[in-house]
Design an enzyme around this catalytic site. Structure first.
Site, PDB file in Angstrom:
ATOM      1  N   THR A   1      -3.291   6.943 -21.727  1.00 19.91           N
ATOM      2  CA  THR A   1      -3.147   5.579 -21.230  1.00 19.91           C
ATOM      3  C   THR A   1      -1.736   5.120 -21.599  1.00 19.91           C
ATOM      4  O   THR A   1      -1.033   5.800 -22.349  1.00 19.91           O
ATOM      5  CB  THR A   1      -4.153   4.623 -21.906  1.00 19.91           C
TER       6      THR A   1
ATOM      7  N   LYS B   1      -1.709   1.545 -25.242  1.00 17.32           N
ATOM      8  CA  LYS B   1      -2.045   1.589 -26.668  1.00 17.32           C
ATOM      9  C   LYS B   1      -0.761   1.663 -27.500  1.00 17.32           C
ATOM     10  O   LYS B   1       0.024   0.724 -27.467  1.00 17.32           O
ATOM     11  CB  LYS B   1      -2.993   2.767 -26.924  1.00 17.32           C
TER      12      LYS B   1
ATOM     13  N   ASP C   1      -6.227  14.770 -24.452  1.00 15.81           N
ATOM     14  CA  ASP C   1      -6.213  13.341 -24.155  1.00 15.81           C
ATOM     15  C   ASP C   1      -5.478  12.675 -25.316  1.00 15.81           C
ATOM     16  O   ASP C   1      -6.025  12.506 -26.402  1.00 15.81           O
ATOM     17  CB  ASP C   1      -7.656  12.841 -24.046  1.00 15.81           C
TER      18      ASP C   1
ATOM     19  N   GLU D   1      -0.510   4.837  -0.377  1.00 17.68           N
ATOM     20  CA  GLU D   1      -1.337   6.038  -0.578  1.00 17.68           C
ATOM     21  C   GLU D   1      -0.500   7.289  -0.337  1.00 17.68           C
ATOM     22  O   GLU D   1       0.296   7.354   0.595  1.00 17.68           O
ATOM     23  CB  GLU D   1      -2.534   5.999   0.383  1.00 17.68           C
TER      24      GLU D   1
ATOM     25  N   TYR E   1       0.854  -1.200   0.000  1.00 18.49           N
ATOM     26  CA  TYR E   1       0.000   0.000   0.000  1.00 18.49           C
ATOM     27  C   TYR E   1       0.884   1.242   0.000  1.00 18.49           C
ATOM     28  O   TYR E   1       1.856   1.311   0.751  1.00 18.49           O
ATOM     29  CB  TYR E   1      -0.887   0.023   1.250  1.00 18.49           C
TER      30      TYR E   1
ATOM     31  N   ARG F   1      -1.799  -1.832 -18.888  1.00 18.36           N
ATOM     32  CA  ARG F   1      -3.042  -1.051 -18.872  1.00 18.36           C
ATOM     33  C   ARG F   1      -2.944  -0.048 -17.732  1.00 18.36           C
ATOM     34  O   ARG F   1      -2.742  -0.424 -16.581  1.00 18.36           O
ATOM     35  CB  ARG F   1      -4.242  -1.967 -18.629  1.00 18.36           C
TER      36      ARG F   1
HETATM   37  N1  DSN Z   1     -11.672   2.023 -25.474  1.00 21.15           N
HETATM   38  C1  DSN Z   1     -10.517   2.698 -26.007  1.00 21.15           C
HETATM   39  C2  DSN Z   1     -10.458   2.628 -27.486  1.00 21.15           C
HETATM   40  O1  DSN Z   1     -10.685   1.564 -28.002  1.00 21.15           O
HETATM   41  O2  DSN Z   1     -10.147   3.600 -28.133  1.00 21.15           O
HETATM   42  C3  DSN Z   1     -10.405   4.102 -25.527  1.00 21.15           C
HETATM   43  O3  DSN Z   1     -10.170   4.108 -24.182  1.00 21.15           O
END
Ligand code: DSN
Length: 411
Positions: free
Chosen positions: A217, A220, A191, A48, A46, A226
């Site tokens: 994120t 990707k 974003d 925090e 933990y 993730r």
């Molecule tokens: N769900 C994602 C996508 O496929 O673009 C975005 O977070």
């Protein structure tokens, strides 16, 4: 104890991933180093708070890990400050909203139907319920309508303007967004979840010089675990940290933060830059080949890792076509097209992305072959199904998932 039921299902999923091809623009395959960090003892702790200011004792090593992740993140994107704790891209977006907005404040963003993300104010998401999102759109060719952004900004004087998308194949003019935001005293959030890997490789303009906040994120195009992160100017660091914890999250996932640190180091390598360069070449090749085969490619092409095929002329919707492709071993996501009348459940198109197949080693020739197979599915599904299935299986075994260089970052 080994949980045999789950172990068997994990092996089943491994085999499924190996035997099928993913053209889902947001998917990728992480390195073994990233997975090693994910499945480590760091999940036991933990932590925090932020480094050197934790609520639990025993965080000395954990602090070193989070500081290393932060240092690598800010160096990779040349940002003044950041936060590596968001559990996902949506959590990163939520933290920005929580830090700078009050309920009912006006926010301007791209609508979901035209490529925006759910957390950019969709009515079925917390963001659309808590804040007054107003949406700008795209023109009849699918390009962001900057004049409409300007018009809506002047009309609604939003506190925050959001740009960045889940499905937009063109370069976004961050500088123009900044000018619009400044003209109405709004803050700008970008974003960059989809294009983060392209930005890291310096093969796409960076939003960092223009945005007050950048969210992303890591799973990707960045090819990490993730998870999410935030970049901001130093002056916002304190409010962002407070918004993430205790604002919207509890204990950070330290195993994931370590995996993010590995991913940031991998993204600094020349191998990663070559990888992203191939992602871009493959996407361009596929979009051009689809156009030659008389598919309607939204915006007529792509400048990034993805594009959308409008299926209207084939009298197929995105849900039907993605099911047909799944039957032959190709996974895609259905996607609404500009100003789509069908809505998200059916959607008039599918989104195609090259990050995952490029990680498997696909070059432009292999991409051409894949487009030919997809073309057969659209023109004569029943007649070509068995042939396409076996050709997809051949491609999948020719390009296995873990054939790329899984070097440890300091090798
Ligand atoms: N769900 C994602 C996508 O496929 O673009 C975005 O977070």
């Amino acid at each position: 104890m080994i949980d045999e039921e789950i172990f068997r299902l994990m092996e089943e999923e491994r085999e499924h991933q190996n035997k099928t091809l993913s053209l889902i623009a947001s998917e990728n395959y992480t390195s073994e180093s990233v997975m090693h960090a994910l499945g480590s003892v760091l999940t036991n702790k933990y932590a925090e708070g932020v480094p050197e200011l934790r609520y639990y004792k025993g965080c000395k090593v954990i602090d070193k890990i989070e500081n290393l992740a932060l240092e690598r993140l800010t160096r990779l994107f040349d940002a003044e400050a950041g936060n590596v704790q968001p559990h996902s891209g949506t959590q990163a977006n939520m933290a920005i909203y929580f830090a700078v907005l009050n309920p009912k404040d006006y926010v301007l963003s791209l609508s979901t139907v035209n490529g925006g993300h759910l957390s950019h104010g969709s009515l079925i998401n917390f963001s659309g319920e808590l804040y007054n999102f107003v949406h700008y759109g795209v023109d009849e060719n699918g390009f962001i309508d900057y004049e409409n952004v300007e018009y809506l900004a002047k009309k609604y004087r939003p506190k925050l303007i959001v740009c960045g998308a889940s499905s937009y194949s063109r370069i976004i003019d961050f500088e123009r967004f900044k000018k619009i935001a400044e003209s109405v005293d709004a803050l700008l959030m970008v974003d960059m979840a989809h294009i983060a890997g392209l930005v890291a490789a310096e093969l796409h303009p960076s939003p960092v010089p223009f945005a007050d906040f950048v969210t992303s994120t890591t799973q990707k195009t960045l090819r990490g675990p993730r998870g999410g992160f935030i970049l901001c100017q130093k002056k916002y660091e304190r409010i962002i940290n407070k918004a993430v914890f205790p604002g919207i999250q509890g204990g950070p996932l330290m195993n994931v933060i370590a995996a993010k640190a590995v991913c940031f180091a991998e993204a600094m390598t020349s191998e990663f830059k070559s990888y992203i360069s191939q992602v871009l070449k493959n996407a361009k090749e596929m979009a051009e080949k689809f156009s030659e085969l008389k598919f309607d490619v939204v915006t007529g092409g792509t400048e990034n890792h993805s594009f959308v095929l409008d299926l209207t002329k084939f009298e197929l919707d995105g849900e039907q076509f993605s099911r047909m492709l799944e039957e032959v071993g190709i996974n895609v996501s259905k996607q609404t097209v500009p100003n789509d009348k069908l809505g998200w459940k059916q959607a008039s198109g599918v989104r195609i992305g090259t990050p995952a197949i490029t990680t498997r080693g696909f070059d432009t020739d292999a991409c051409d072959k894949l487009v030919d197979l997809i073309n057969l599915v659209v023109r004569d599904f029943d007649g070509s199904k068995e042939y396409v299935k076996s050709e997809v299986a051949k491609l999948a075994s020719q390009f296995p998932i873990y054939n790329y260089n899984n070097k440890h970052v300091d090798d």
